[in-house]
Scaffold this motif. Structure first.
Motif, PDB file in Angstrom:
ATOM      1  N   UNK A 172       5.868 -33.135 -12.512  1.00 36.22           N
ATOM      2  CA  UNK A 172       6.848 -33.423 -11.569  1.00 36.22           C
ATOM      3  C   UNK A 172       7.934 -32.293 -11.624  1.00 36.22           C
ATOM      4  N   UNK A 173       8.372 -31.833 -12.860  1.00 34.30           N
ATOM      5  CA  UNK A 173       9.057 -30.690 -12.972  1.00 34.30           C
ATOM      6  C   UNK A 173       8.469 -29.587 -12.274  1.00 34.30           C
ATOM      7  N   UNK A 174       7.100 -29.094 -12.269  1.00 35.35           N
ATOM      8  CA  UNK A 174       6.744 -28.040 -11.814  1.00 35.35           C
ATOM      9  C   UNK A 174       6.903 -27.857 -10.359  1.00 35.35           C
ATOM     10  N   UNK A 255       4.334 -14.000 -13.836  1.00 30.69           N
ATOM     11  CA  UNK A 255       3.591 -13.003 -13.043  1.00 30.69           C
ATOM     12  C   UNK A 255       2.483 -13.475 -12.261  1.00 30.69           C
ATOM     13  N   UNK A 256       1.928 -14.847 -12.619  1.00 34.28           N
ATOM     14  CA  UNK A 256       0.751 -15.322 -11.768  1.00 34.28           C
ATOM     15  C   UNK A 256       0.998 -16.353 -10.803  1.00 34.28           C
ATOM     16  N   UNK A 257       2.579 -16.372 -10.687  1.00 31.51           N
ATOM     17  CA  UNK A 257       3.085 -17.452  -9.814  1.00 31.51           C
ATOM     18  C   UNK A 257       3.136 -16.845  -8.380  1.00 31.51           C
ATOM     19  N   UNK A 261       7.056 -19.974  -6.713  1.00 30.21           N
ATOM     20  CA  UNK A 261       6.357 -20.809  -7.481  1.00 30.21           C
ATOM     21  C   UNK A 261       7.217 -21.342  -8.704  1.00 30.21           C
ATOM     22  N   UNK A 262       6.940 -22.371  -9.172  1.00 31.49           N
ATOM     23  CA  UNK A 262       7.553 -22.687 -10.447  1.00 31.49           C
ATOM     24  C   UNK A 262       6.840 -23.044 -11.825  1.00 31.49           C
ATOM     25  N   UNK A 285      11.961 -15.967  -5.567  1.00 28.60           N
ATOM     26  CA  UNK A 285      12.604 -17.286  -5.951  1.00 28.60           C
ATOM     27  C   UNK A 285      11.402 -17.939  -6.788  1.00 28.60           C
ATOM     28  N   UNK A 286      10.992 -17.090  -7.706  1.00 25.37           N
ATOM     29  CA  UNK A 286      10.098 -18.062  -8.755  1.00 25.37           C
ATOM     30  C   UNK A 286      11.117 -18.562  -9.751  1.00 25.37           C
ATOM     31  N   UNK A 287      10.575 -19.693 -10.229  1.00 27.33           N
ATOM     32  CA  UNK A 287      11.634 -20.480 -11.260  1.00 27.33           C
ATOM     33  C   UNK A 287      10.878 -20.865 -12.364  1.00 27.33           C
TER      34      UNK A 287
END
Length: 346
Positions: A172-174, A255-257, A261-262, A285-287
């Motif tokens: 859920x957090x992802x 780096x894979x996102x 992505x989160x 905007x990676x988190x």
């Protein structure tokens, strides 16, 4: 109909964390304890199975500072109610019950009032603040206990009570979008249940883990790919969850996102995170976010979903008298899936 409750014993055998340190130094000790009568809101439970969680290993080895001396680990507990306190509503002797990590909160702070009881500053935890399930019996606050789906053996349900619930909250957090691409770093107890949940929801799952046995299990459970922990997945990820307690994997996973992505870090303990490069790891905007315990609503929601999905629980059984060996095997990556303690043969 609830099964008849066995007679209430006067003593029980339990493992305690004697002197935290490397598992090779045998920090656990087995003792005999009196069985206390349940308090007003408590249930006295006879343990039928207890999952072995990496958090138990962190407690035994001292990665997590002990909250009290000689505490009994274990927070994935399934058992039968032997006795109930006068205010312990919802359960009667003979009922099967589940005890999980979250054992109590204040109910009054701003986090509790906002539905974020997992952040309560006064929260208490099974197997850390209160004695847990590496024992024949334990006391459980009925307000934090779970009713369990029928049709599963105790040892199959036990891992759902932490590995399953924390994986659910991490997913859920992802914030994985519908039909998204999910990376799972580490593939132990929690990840192998989370993978099945994500796949059932329509996700494409890529597993990154050092264990070749875990890679094979991931593919068998429906993962689209399985590779080494530091390898790049075959496509950019919409979300990732870090289950391995290895801070060095944080930059790798970020780096894979893909853009937006989160990465959710699911463990209660993590080694130090190396420096992050803003452009490579966080820009676009990676988190990066943590996952802290769970709420009771998380537990109820996950157990309801698991009852519909019936995930395969890949488990290795250990008699309760070999709990120290189970933790040693977990530390040495000799456990694929999850280890579960069951009562010794009579």
């Amino acid at each position: 109909m609830a099964a008849a409750a066995p007679p209430t014993p006067t003593t029980t055998t339990a493992w305690v964390v004697d002197r935290p340190g490397p598992i090779t130094g045998r920090p656990l000790r087995r003792v005999e304890r009196e069985v206390a009568a349940p308090g007003p809101y408590e249930l006295l439970v006879e343990v039928g199975a207890c999952g072995v969680c990496r958090t138990d290993l962190h407690l035994a080895e001292g990665d997590l500072a002990p909250h009290r001396p000689l505490c009994t680990p274990g927070h994935e507990v399934v058992g039968r109610v032997l006795a109930a306190g006068p205010a312990a509503e919802g359960f009667v002797p003979g009922d099967r019950v589940g005890a999980a990590w979250l054992a109590g909160t204040c109910g009054e702070c701003r986090y509790c009032r906002a539905g974020q009881e997992n952040l309560c500053p006064y929260s208490r935890y099974t197997g850390w603040d209160l004695d847990g399930g590496y024992a024949g019996h334990l006391l459980v606050d009925a307000r934090y206990a779970y009713r369990l789906p029928e049709g599963w053996a105790d040892e199959e349900i036990a891992p759902l009570l932490c590995a399953g619930i924390i994986g659910y909250r991490a997913l859920e957090r992802a914030e994985l979008p519908p039909g998204g691409r999910l990376g799972l770093y580490g593939f132990g107890a929690s990840a192998h249940l989370t993978a099945q949940l994500a796949i059932a929801r329509g996700a494409t799952v890529h597993v990154l883990t050092r264990s070749e046995a875990a890679q094979r299990l991931a593919l068998d459970l429906g993962a689209a790919s399985a590779a080494g922990a530091y390898d790049a997945p075959p496509e950019p990820l919409d979300a990732a969850i870090l289950f391995a307690p290895v801070g060095e994997l944080v930059p790798t996973a970020l780096a894979a996102l893909d853009r937006g992505g989160t990465l959710a870090v699911a463990g209660i303990h993590l080694t130090d995170i190396p420096p992050l490069g803003y452009a490579r790891h966080l820009f676009q905007e990676r988190t990066l976010r943590s996952v802290t315990a769970n709420t009771r609503e998380d537990g109820r929601a996950y157990l309801a979903e698991a009852a519909r999905l019936r995930p395969r629980v890949h488990l290795t059984r250990y008699p309760m008298s070999r709990a120290d060996q189970a933790l040693a095997d977990l530390a040495a990556d000799r456990v694929t899936g999850v280890a579960v303690l069951v009562p010794d043969p009579e």
